[in-house]
Design an enzyme around this catalytic site. Sequence first.
Site, mmCIF file in Angstrom:
data_model
loop_
_atom_site.group_PDB
_atom_site.id
_atom_site.type_symbol
_atom_site.label_atom_id
_atom_site.label_comp_id
_atom_site.label_asym_id
_atom_site.label_seq_id
_atom_site.Cartn_x
_atom_site.Cartn_y
_atom_site.Cartn_z
ATOM 1 N N GLU A 82 -3.741 0.216 -8.916
ATOM 2 C CA GLU A 82 -2.537 1.226 -9.181
ATOM 3 C C GLU A 82 -1.241 0.291 -9.705
ATOM 4 O O GLU A 82 -1.175 -0.432 -8.927
ATOM 5 C CB GLU A 82 -2.477 2.047 -8.160
ATOM 6 C CG GLU A 82 -3.133 3.091 -7.750
ATOM 7 C CD GLU A 82 -3.008 3.924 -6.480
ATOM 8 O OE1 GLU A 82 -3.339 5.082 -6.317
ATOM 9 O OE2 GLU A 82 -2.460 3.305 -5.719
ATOM 10 N N HIS A 114 -1.375 -2.476 -6.976
ATOM 11 C CA HIS A 114 -1.833 -2.075 -5.702
ATOM 12 C C HIS A 114 -3.411 -2.124 -5.921
ATOM 13 O O HIS A 114 -4.080 -1.447 -6.675
ATOM 14 C CB HIS A 114 -1.446 -0.737 -5.438
ATOM 15 C CG HIS A 114 -2.351 -0.192 -3.929
ATOM 16 N ND1 HIS A 114 -2.511 0.944 -3.738
ATOM 17 C CD2 HIS A 114 -2.539 -0.737 -3.098
ATOM 18 C CE1 HIS A 114 -2.865 1.099 -2.559
ATOM 19 N NE2 HIS A 114 -2.856 -0.005 -2.072
ATOM 20 N N SER A 151 0.884 -1.121 -0.033
ATOM 21 C CA SER A 151 0.116 -0.060 0.132
ATOM 22 C C SER A 151 0.972 1.240 0.114
ATOM 23 O O SER A 151 0.343 2.400 -0.301
ATOM 24 C CB SER A 151 -0.868 0.130 1.293
ATOM 25 O OG SER A 151 -1.374 -1.069 1.695
ATOM 26 N N ASN A 159 -4.115 7.456 -2.231
ATOM 27 C CA ASN A 159 -3.970 7.909 -0.882
ATOM 28 C C ASN A 159 -3.414 9.413 -0.696
ATOM 29 O O ASN A 159 -3.615 10.096 0.326
ATOM 30 C CB ASN A 159 -2.867 7.145 -0.053
ATOM 31 C CG ASN A 159 -3.822 5.700 0.719
ATOM 32 O OD1 ASN A 159 -4.847 5.920 0.630
ATOM 33 N ND2 ASN A 159 -2.966 4.940 0.694
HETATM 34 P P1 NAD Z 1 -3.133 -10.048 5.960
HETATM 35 O O1 NAD Z 1 -2.435 -9.886 7.438
HETATM 36 O O2 NAD Z 1 -4.599 -9.996 6.067
HETATM 37 O O3 NAD Z 1 -2.591 -11.180 4.976
HETATM 38 C C1 NAD Z 1 -0.858 -11.409 5.263
HETATM 39 C C2 NAD Z 1 -0.975 -12.787 4.883
HETATM 40 O O4 NAD Z 1 0.519 -13.077 4.818
HETATM 41 C C3 NAD Z 1 -1.145 -13.695 6.066
HETATM 42 O O5 NAD Z 1 -2.042 -14.995 5.772
HETATM 43 C C4 NAD Z 1 0.084 -14.137 6.736
HETATM 44 O O6 NAD Z 1 0.125 -15.479 7.382
HETATM 45 C C5 NAD Z 1 0.884 -14.237 5.506
HETATM 46 N N1 NAD Z 1 2.390 -14.383 5.875
HETATM 47 C C6 NAD Z 1 3.124 -13.660 6.548
HETATM 48 N N2 NAD Z 1 4.391 -13.705 6.695
HETATM 49 C C7 NAD Z 1 4.538 -14.941 5.362
HETATM 50 C C8 NAD Z 1 5.640 -15.235 4.845
HETATM 51 N N3 NAD Z 1 6.954 -15.350 5.197
HETATM 52 N N4 NAD Z 1 5.442 -16.169 3.663
HETATM 53 C C9 NAD Z 1 4.187 -16.421 3.187
HETATM 54 N N5 NAD Z 1 3.105 -15.685 3.758
HETATM 55 C C10 NAD Z 1 3.226 -14.921 4.756
HETATM 56 O O7 NAD Z 1 -2.605 -8.797 5.188
HETATM 57 P P2 NAD Z 1 -3.421 -7.946 3.912
HETATM 58 O O8 NAD Z 1 -4.309 -7.040 4.483
HETATM 59 O O9 NAD Z 1 -3.829 -9.104 3.222
HETATM 60 O O10 NAD Z 1 -2.273 -7.156 3.304
HETATM 61 C C11 NAD Z 1 -1.334 -7.675 2.536
HETATM 62 C C12 NAD Z 1 -0.731 -6.657 1.660
HETATM 63 O O11 NAD Z 1 -1.671 -5.953 1.078
HETATM 64 C C13 NAD Z 1 -0.001 -5.569 2.611
HETATM 65 O O12 NAD Z 1 1.190 -5.042 1.742
HETATM 66 C C14 NAD Z 1 -0.976 -4.380 2.689
HETATM 67 O O13 NAD Z 1 -0.331 -3.186 3.016
HETATM 68 C C15 NAD Z 1 -1.426 -4.496 1.180
HETATM 69 N N6 NAD Z 1 -2.818 -4.037 1.248
HETATM 70 C C16 NAD Z 1 -3.811 -4.045 1.925
HETATM 71 C C17 NAD Z 1 -5.203 -3.630 1.795
HETATM 72 C C18 NAD Z 1 -6.085 -3.693 3.165
HETATM 73 O O14 NAD Z 1 -6.904 -2.837 3.140
HETATM 74 N N7 NAD Z 1 -5.955 -4.720 4.061
HETATM 75 C C19 NAD Z 1 -5.388 -2.895 1.128
HETATM 76 C C20 NAD Z 1 -4.086 -2.588 -0.279
HETATM 77 C C21 NAD Z 1 -2.994 -3.254 -0.118
#
Ligand code: NAD
Length: 345
Positions: free
Chosen positions: A156, A144, A123, A194
């Site tokens: 994005e 993104h 993000s 953002n």
């Molecule tokens: P999340 O915490 O829901 O999921 C992350 C997953 O990664 C978990 O299942 C975790 O077990 C796994 N993980 C952790 N370490 C790992 C590893 N070494 N190898 C493999 N898997 C691993 O997080 P999310 O909300 O899905 O966010 C993921 C990415 O997307 C981040 O970079 C976040 O900034 C971005 N993002 C999030 C949102 C949002 O609103 N949640 C929106 C856009 C982008």
Amino acid sequence: MTVANGWDHVGVVGAGLMGAEIALLAAGPERRVTLVDIDDGALARGIEHARRAGARLVERGRWTDAELAARLEAITPSTDVAEFAGCALVVEAVPERLDLKKGVLANIAGVVGEGAVVATNTSGLSITELASAAADPARFVGLHFFNPATAMRLVEVILGERTDAGVAEAAAAFARDLEKTPILVRECPGFVVNRILVRAVVAGILAAHEGRVDPAQADADVVAAGPTPMGPHALADLVGIDTLESVRSDLERAYPGRYPDAGILAQLLAAGRLGRKSGGGFFHERPGEVPGDPAGAAAPAYYGAAADEARRIVEEEIASTGDTDTGMMLGAGWSAGPSSLKEQA
Ligand code: NAD
């Protein structure tokens, strides 16, 4: 640089909120997806999340039950990134920590072939910095997706300093294949949505506070005066004061003086009022005895800040006017893009 399209085997690492839905969107009869997470429990939760997100699309008539079943069938869960061997595209969606992401990207670099493209769903981390852990920074790009990925149309596509233009185009084509609308963004802190939205939200909150305008009144003014569907206080409560303050302080460091809030968010945080998630937030705030000016300064502050930031984005050639408008319409729900605000700025 030419990039093979028709990617028929895609890897997704991180089966959380974002990764699980991205895997579901990418999977189908013509494309298998390998979804990797750290253990079987995380994978099971990810598949269940994907199944529920897909079921909502079936309810809305977007997919049939058979299509959802075929997509789920095309996802292979695994705890081993070695399964990405042969993938032409891998999307990284592990938690937002630079060291963690770089470690995961380095592991992927040792597995995927020379021609593969690696994308990150970060993000806000630097694509250029993350690319230093990739096998080939020219073949590394930001993709993104917005939350929830199955519902939000915007993606994005972020070019780091060394991202090849053909790779970004191929990533955009992949997003279109997933029925998303990609915009091309040259890397900068906050990317496009953002950067504009947080600036507008913070400016609106600060102006309302200084003008002693009730948050609900300020939000109503902002919604009535322009294209946003939600006022700044309501949005802050929805995303969480902690999340907003973290992004705001990062952006204030990156663009000094453009994201000031006079410590308002930090005060709410210190009081444990995080917004909807904790039951507090702005709508427990009362501005005091002095009645606010109903035609207060929140709306001009909000839209003036958005228009200024959008103008800078176009001038700095971060994104085109059209893509900046598309970003705010599909990523923030605006009914018209910031270019329509020019006269107000
Ligand atoms: P999340 O915490 O829901 O999921 C992350 C997953 O990664 C978990 O299942 C975790 O077990 C796994 N993980 C952790 N370490 C790992 C590893 N070494 N190898 C493999 N898997 C691993 O997080 P999310 O909300 O899905 O966010 C993921 C990415 O997307 C981040 O970079 C976040 O900034 C971005 N993002 C999030 C949102 C949002 O609103 N949640 C929106 C856009 C982008």
